[in-house]
Write a protein that holds these residues in place. Sequence first.
Motif, PDB file in Angstrom:
ATOM      1  N   SER A  31      34.082  50.822  39.328  1.00 19.89           N
ATOM      2  CA  SER A  31      33.071  50.548  38.313  1.00 19.89           C
ATOM      3  C   SER A  31      33.325  51.434  37.096  1.00 19.89           C
ATOM      4  O   SER A  31      34.275  52.213  37.063  1.00 19.89           O
ATOM      5  CB  SER A  31      31.675  50.816  38.880  1.00 19.89           C
ATOM      6  N   GLU A  62      41.566  48.343  38.369  1.00 21.00           N
ATOM      7  CA  GLU A  62      40.856  47.214  37.789  1.00 21.00           C
ATOM      8  C   GLU A  62      39.363  47.502  37.838  1.00 21.00           C
ATOM      9  O   GLU A  62      38.829  47.866  38.889  1.00 21.00           O
ATOM     10  CB  GLU A  62      41.148  45.920  38.547  1.00 21.00           C
ATOM     11  N   GLN A  63      38.682  47.342  36.690  1.00 16.63           N
ATOM     12  CA  GLN A  63      37.249  47.608  36.634  1.00 16.63           C
ATOM     13  C   GLN A  63      36.458  46.342  36.933  1.00 16.63           C
ATOM     14  O   GLN A  63      36.798  45.255  36.457  1.00 16.63           O
ATOM     15  CB  GLN A  63      36.858  48.156  35.261  1.00 16.63           C
ATOM     16  N   ILE A  64      35.404  46.508  37.743  1.00 12.48           N
ATOM     17  CA  ILE A  64      34.496  45.417  38.043  1.00 12.48           C
ATOM     18  C   ILE A  64      33.066  45.916  37.850  1.00 12.48           C
ATOM     19  O   ILE A  64      32.823  47.125  37.841  1.00 12.48           O
ATOM     20  CB  ILE A  64      34.684  44.879  39.480  1.00 12.48           C
ATOM     21  N   ALA A  71      28.204  38.637  38.903  1.00 13.74           N
ATOM     22  CA  ALA A  71      29.256  39.059  37.974  1.00 13.74           C
ATOM     23  C   ALA A  71      30.435  39.692  38.715  1.00 13.74           C
ATOM     24  O   ALA A  71      31.588  39.562  38.285  1.00 13.74           O
ATOM     25  CB  ALA A  71      28.686  40.046  36.956  1.00 13.74           C
ATOM     26  N   ARG A  74      32.469  36.795  39.990  1.00 13.95           N
ATOM     27  CA  ARG A  74      33.189  36.153  38.882  1.00 13.95           C
ATOM     28  C   ARG A  74      34.380  36.993  38.435  1.00 13.95           C
ATOM     29  O   ARG A  74      35.472  36.465  38.175  1.00 13.95           O
ATOM     30  CB  ARG A  74      32.243  35.933  37.698  1.00 13.95           C
ATOM     31  N   GLN A  75      34.176  38.307  38.366  1.00 11.02           N
ATOM     32  CA  GLN A  75      35.265  39.183  37.933  1.00 11.02           C
ATOM     33  C   GLN A  75      36.420  39.155  38.930  1.00 11.02           C
ATOM     34  O   GLN A  75      37.594  39.149  38.535  1.00 11.02           O
ATOM     35  CB  GLN A  75      34.747  40.615  37.762  1.00 11.02           C
ATOM     36  N   GLU A  78      38.331  36.005  38.314  1.00 10.73           N
ATOM     37  CA  GLU A  78      39.147  36.104  37.102  1.00 10.73           C
ATOM     38  C   GLU A  78      40.375  36.977  37.336  1.00 10.73           C
ATOM     39  O   GLU A  78      41.482  36.653  36.863  1.00 10.73           O
ATOM     40  CB  GLU A  78      38.302  36.660  35.957  1.00 10.73           C
ATOM     41  N   LEU A  79      40.197  38.084  38.044  1.00  8.19           N
ATOM     42  CA  LEU A  79      41.333  38.959  38.331  1.00  8.19           C
ATOM     43  C   LEU A  79      42.360  38.246  39.203  1.00  8.19           C
ATOM     44  O   LEU A  79      43.568  38.296  38.936  1.00  8.19           O
ATOM     45  CB  LEU A  79      40.850  40.235  39.022  1.00  8.19           C
TER      46      LEU A  79
END
Length: 388
Positions: A31, A62-64, A71, A74-75, A78-79
Amino acid sequence: MILLSLASKQIWPQVLAVAQLKPERVVLLHSGDPDESKNPAQRLKRFFDESGLAAKGATRLEQIPDDDFAAIERQLDELQSGRQWPLAECAVHFTGGNKLMATAAFRWAAKRGVKAFYLDRHYQLTWFEPRDGEMHTHAETLDGHLTDRLDPVALLRCQVDASEVQRSGQVLTLSEAGRKISDSDFFRRIGNGQDARTWLRLVGEADRESKEGDSLEFSTAAVLLKLGVYRVQRSLRLKVKSSSSTGTRLPHAEIDLLFAWGGRLWLVDCKDRKPKEELALALRRCLPHSILPEAEKLLGRIQEELSIGETKAMKEDLLASREAGGLLGNVVCVWKAELPEEVQEYARQNQIQVVRKSEMVSGLRDLLFPERPADSGDIASLKAHFRK
């Protein structure tokens, strides 16, 4: 395997999982919270790159989100799509992160047909595999000793946040003579007070001047190494981390001994001196038998103040060690003197193990091998105890 792992302040679940599974790529999902997730993820990436536990450059960040369930999913979509991770090669490690992140990551894996796992404190990996519309689970036990040869200083740097290592100290390993001597002869000589450096190989620097407690530190390290520990780091110093170039250079804590064993970081505090309050008793013995009542009262006050100061210093040492060790850390005190009851109770409440110098070998062996069967020496010692 592409390991998608939720990063948090506790590093050991990440380290143990990578050591066990040996993924080709590690993706640390974090995060934006610098203390709880982002900074620990950055330290983990540096550790994986430098330790050889993962291939150099095979770990990425990778930030989520951490506060929006939908969200997060969804992230992850997308990743996965943007980085072109084949779902069949992915595994989600959801031990870390906050509860919302872990739950969302688990549900994402279940919906996308990706296997996932959780690592508990008893080194059990529980796998979850979506198959044929159902969730199948199975467990496997992880060998904590996979990480015994990792650099304990690098692990400490990865673990601590508010502090940084000012001095890494000395690396202690057994010399050829130490490896050849029999265990019984070795432990007998240590018990008789022989200088343990006879069997040690020392690399690095500690204090140039000898200290009163050096002998106990070397003896304790030698016993640990003879019992099977791969390497012991001695005389580390920590200082407060500062972003300023003019920040403090003074150490705020010293770690006597540090080593990795059984999937944990172990910190050992050695004290080979008499309690300070005994100085007042020694002074009293040097004075005439009869002294003024005011002087007697003053001596009593000095003894009480020294006792309070010593107890406070002991607690501060134990607290610093507890914080540095982390959730999966063990703190051991090897002390010559009998601890005050207050300090013993403090140690018990904080899961800190206390070993007397006179029982060093048996005490340390029991801590390193808690499930070993009793041998004849243990039984004889137990009989002698009950006969008393």
